[in-house]
Design a protein around this motif. Sequence first.
Motif, mmCIF file in Angstrom:
data_model
loop_
_atom_site.group_PDB
_atom_site.id
_atom_site.type_symbol
_atom_site.label_atom_id
_atom_site.label_comp_id
_atom_site.label_asym_id
_atom_site.label_seq_id
_atom_site.Cartn_x
_atom_site.Cartn_y
_atom_site.Cartn_z
ATOM 1 N N PHE A 271 -6.669 -0.189 -13.579
ATOM 2 C CA PHE A 271 -7.949 -0.011 -12.894
ATOM 3 C C PHE A 271 -9.037 -0.895 -13.498
ATOM 4 C CE2 PHE A 271 -6.138 4.144 -11.498
ATOM 5 C CZ PHE A 271 -6.250 3.912 -10.137
ATOM 6 N N PHE A 272 -8.924 -1.184 -14.809
ATOM 7 C CA PHE A 272 -9.927 -2.037 -15.460
ATOM 8 C C PHE A 272 -9.865 -3.457 -14.891
ATOM 9 C CE2 PHE A 272 -11.277 -4.981 -18.825
ATOM 10 C CZ PHE A 272 -12.533 -4.479 -19.100
ATOM 11 N N PHE A 273 -8.657 -4.020 -14.794
ATOM 12 C CA PHE A 273 -8.514 -5.387 -14.297
ATOM 13 C C PHE A 273 -8.396 -5.438 -12.778
ATOM 14 C CE2 PHE A 273 -7.136 -6.042 -18.717
ATOM 15 C CZ PHE A 273 -7.900 -7.151 -19.039
ATOM 16 N N GLY A 274 -7.853 -4.367 -12.185
ATOM 17 C CA GLY A 274 -7.670 -4.365 -10.740
ATOM 18 C C GLY A 274 -8.951 -4.125 -9.972
ATOM 19 N N HIS A 275 -9.873 -3.349 -10.571
ATOM 20 C CA HIS A 275 -11.187 -3.045 -9.979
ATOM 21 C C HIS A 275 -11.131 -2.200 -8.716
ATOM 22 C CE1 HIS A 275 -14.111 -5.223 -12.494
ATOM 23 N NE2 HIS A 275 -13.104 -6.008 -12.763
ATOM 24 N N ILE A 276 -9.966 -2.012 -8.117
ATOM 25 C CA ILE A 276 -9.887 -1.134 -6.950
ATOM 26 C C ILE A 276 -10.026 0.314 -7.418
ATOM 27 C CG2 ILE A 276 -8.470 -2.725 -5.589
ATOM 28 C CD1 ILE A 276 -6.034 -1.076 -6.335
ATOM 29 N N ARG A 277 -10.490 1.184 -6.543
ATOM 30 C CA ARG A 277 -10.715 2.588 -6.886
ATOM 31 C C ARG A 277 -10.227 3.483 -5.746
ATOM 32 N NH1 ARG A 277 -11.368 0.374 -10.948
ATOM 33 N NH2 ARG A 277 -13.099 0.476 -12.446
ATOM 34 N N PRO A 278 -9.715 4.674 -6.077
ATOM 35 C CA PRO A 278 -9.264 5.596 -5.032
ATOM 36 C C PRO A 278 -10.399 6.044 -4.117
ATOM 37 C CG PRO A 278 -8.442 6.261 -7.199
ATOM 38 C CD PRO A 278 -9.451 5.182 -7.427
ATOM 39 N N PHE A 279 -11.631 6.033 -4.624
ATOM 40 C CA PHE A 279 -12.761 6.507 -3.830
ATOM 41 C C PHE A 279 -13.471 5.383 -3.073
ATOM 42 C CE2 PHE A 279 -13.795 6.273 -8.380
ATOM 43 C CZ PHE A 279 -14.761 5.281 -8.396
ATOM 44 N N TYR A 280 -12.988 4.134 -3.184
ATOM 45 C CA TYR A 280 -13.508 3.052 -2.350
ATOM 46 C C TYR A 280 -12.795 3.087 -0.996
ATOM 47 C CZ TYR A 280 -15.620 0.744 -6.473
ATOM 48 O OH TYR A 280 -16.350 0.431 -7.580
ATOM 49 N N SER A 281 -13.422 2.537 0.009
ATOM 50 C CA SER A 281 -12.774 2.433 1.316
ATOM 51 C C SER A 281 -11.643 1.408 1.248
ATOM 52 C CB SER A 281 -13.777 2.022 2.373
ATOM 53 O OG SER A 281 -14.221 0.690 2.141
ATOM 54 N N GLN A 282 -10.720 1.473 2.209
ATOM 55 C CA GLN A 282 -9.604 0.522 2.236
ATOM 56 C C GLN A 282 -10.103 -0.911 2.406
ATOM 57 O OE1 GLN A 282 -6.893 1.848 5.281
ATOM 58 N NE2 GLN A 282 -5.917 3.376 3.962
ATOM 59 N N SER A 283 -11.143 -1.087 3.216
ATOM 60 C CA SER A 283 -11.684 -2.435 3.425
ATOM 61 C C SER A 283 -12.309 -2.965 2.138
ATOM 62 C CB SER A 283 -12.715 -2.421 4.550
ATOM 63 O OG SER A 283 -13.783 -1.534 4.257
ATOM 64 N N HIS A 284 -12.992 -2.077 1.384
ATOM 65 C CA HIS A 284 -13.602 -2.466 0.107
ATOM 66 C C HIS A 284 -12.525 -2.925 -0.874
ATOM 67 C CE1 HIS A 284 -16.783 -1.353 -3.181
ATOM 68 N NE2 HIS A 284 -16.216 -2.510 -3.410
ATOM 69 N N ASN A 285 -11.471 -2.129 -1.021
ATOM 70 C CA ASN A 285 -10.373 -2.481 -1.929
ATOM 71 C C ASN A 285 -9.679 -3.765 -1.489
ATOM 72 O OD1 ASN A 285 -10.587 -0.386 -3.834
ATOM 73 N ND2 ASN A 285 -9.470 1.025 -2.521
ATOM 74 N N PHE A 286 -9.548 -3.963 -0.176
ATOM 75 C CA PHE A 286 -8.907 -5.175 0.349
ATOM 76 C C PHE A 286 -9.727 -6.415 -0.006
ATOM 77 C CE2 PHE A 286 -8.343 -8.267 3.846
ATOM 78 C CZ PHE A 286 -6.996 -8.562 3.640
ATOM 79 N N ILE A 287 -11.047 -6.310 0.144
ATOM 80 C CA ILE A 287 -11.923 -7.441 -0.194
ATOM 81 C C ILE A 287 -11.829 -7.766 -1.686
ATOM 82 C CG2 ILE A 287 -14.346 -8.166 -0.383
ATOM 83 C CD1 ILE A 287 -14.838 -6.573 2.231
ATOM 84 N N ILE A 288 -11.781 -6.717 -2.520
ATOM 85 C CA ILE A 288 -11.625 -6.927 -3.962
ATOM 86 C C ILE A 288 -10.355 -7.718 -4.253
ATOM 87 C CG2 ILE A 288 -11.097 -5.750 -6.144
ATOM 88 C CD1 ILE A 288 -13.002 -3.503 -5.209
ATOM 89 N N MET A 289 -9.264 -7.339 -3.607
ATOM 90 C CA MET A 289 -7.970 -7.977 -3.879
ATOM 91 C C MET A 289 -7.929 -9.431 -3.432
ATOM 92 S SD MET A 289 -5.087 -5.001 -3.269
ATOM 93 C CE MET A 289 -5.683 -4.439 -1.661
ATOM 94 N N ILE A 290 -8.503 -9.725 -2.244
ATOM 95 C CA ILE A 290 -8.416 -11.105 -1.749
ATOM 96 C C ILE A 290 -9.414 -12.033 -2.425
ATOM 97 C CG2 ILE A 290 -7.489 -10.373 0.490
ATOM 98 C CD1 ILE A 290 -10.267 -10.922 1.691
ATOM 99 N N VAL A 291 -10.475 -11.463 -3.020
ATOM 100 C CA VAL A 291 -11.475 -12.296 -3.716
ATOM 101 C C VAL A 291 -11.153 -12.440 -5.200
ATOM 102 C CG1 VAL A 291 -13.903 -12.476 -4.397
ATOM 103 C CG2 VAL A 291 -13.315 -11.787 -2.072
ATOM 104 N N LEU A 292 -10.861 -11.309 -5.851
ATOM 105 C CA LEU A 292 -10.702 -11.304 -7.308
ATOM 106 C C LEU A 292 -9.327 -11.768 -7.773
ATOM 107 C CD1 LEU A 292 -11.982 -10.593 -10.029
ATOM 108 C CD2 LEU A 292 -11.122 -8.276 -9.746
ATOM 109 N N TYR A 293 -8.273 -11.300 -7.132
ATOM 110 C CA TYR A 293 -6.923 -11.571 -7.638
ATOM 111 C C TYR A 293 -6.539 -13.057 -7.637
ATOM 112 C CZ TYR A 293 -6.336 -6.479 -7.522
ATOM 113 O OH TYR A 293 -6.476 -5.132 -7.725
ATOM 114 N N PRO A 294 -6.914 -13.808 -6.585
ATOM 115 C CA PRO A 294 -6.653 -15.270 -6.671
ATOM 116 C C PRO A 294 -7.380 -15.928 -7.843
ATOM 117 C CG PRO A 294 -7.054 -14.627 -4.410
ATOM 118 C CD PRO A 294 -7.410 -13.438 -5.252
ATOM 119 N N SER A 295 -8.562 -15.377 -8.216
ATOM 120 C CA SER A 295 -9.298 -15.921 -9.363
ATOM 121 C C SER A 295 -8.509 -15.713 -10.651
ATOM 122 C CB SER A 295 -10.675 -15.257 -9.470
ATOM 123 O OG SER A 295 -11.436 -15.491 -8.318
ATOM 124 N N TYR A 296 -7.885 -14.520 -10.766
ATOM 125 C CA TYR A 296 -7.019 -14.286 -11.934
ATOM 126 C C TYR A 296 -5.886 -15.310 -11.983
ATOM 127 C CZ TYR A 296 -9.132 -9.725 -13.044
ATOM 128 O OH TYR A 296 -9.971 -8.725 -13.411
#
Length: 296
Positions: A271-296
């Motif tokens: 959760f520290f590096f993934g930044h996604i959260r169970p209480f975020y919306s699915q669209s919010h978590n999806f945006i996190i993954m497509i923006v942040l993970y390629p940066s990693y």
Amino acid sequence: APIIIWMVVKIGLFIHLGTVIANDSPRYIRYANHLLRGGKVVGDFDSNYIFYSVIIAFFHKTGLGIGGVVLLQIFFSGLSCYFLYQMALSLFGEKESGVIAIIGYSGWIFAQQWDFYILTDSLFTSFCIWIAYLVVCYKGKSKEALIFTLIILLCTLRPNGFVMGIAFIGYLLNQLFEKNRWLFWKVVSCMPILFLFLIYYLNGALKSYFPSLIYGNYLEGEIISGYEGFLLNTEDVEFPDPNGEPVLEMIAFAFRNPFFAFKMIFYKVFFFFGHIRPFYSQSHNFIIMIVLYPSY
């Protein structure tokens, strides 16, 4: 145009937020008042954030109060924007890259809002950017001394500032490896001594809030701070002694409860590096993954 965007964001946030006293703010203010009354610095939990309390005490003394702290944080944030521009220019050689960097940073509302909170997050972010700027752009002879000074301030601003110290050591080792490999391996052979020092530092830093860590995170099986919707089962867990030496007790805890310790470490890191959260919306978590993970 980028500077105008930054100013508009700041004005908008000031109108919307003003000055925010958040969950940890009273702790810093209380310790600042303790210092103003001539109180001594003692090794308690609040002293881990002494630099921030000193800043609050300074502005209280000048009569500006917490409004002065917010102004300082906004000013430092503005400097960070300039340093980001210079870094992008140095790395990519085009002004457009610097403009994109400023727009990206200014438009990141979640980061920009910290300037209006009486919390350590704003200055911590600014100091990290300044250190990165010194590493990338600064060529003066005092480069290492300036970085070291900022790291010390970072560690007294909040305890996890030591991670920037570790990163800086990695940078220095990389520089040494390129210039003098024989000396590099000689220094590496002395790393166990540095490791012992870090363990000693970590043990001291943990002592003041180790009991609350045990009775909070461990006892409740808490993974995400303040969120009770994702807890580990602690029914058969053997807990460490809250009054013992933190590092030794945590090692013993991991040996006595290997599966629980593994799950706790795995989920916290995830959760520290993934930044996604169970209480975020699915669209919010999806945006996190497509923006942040390629940066990693």
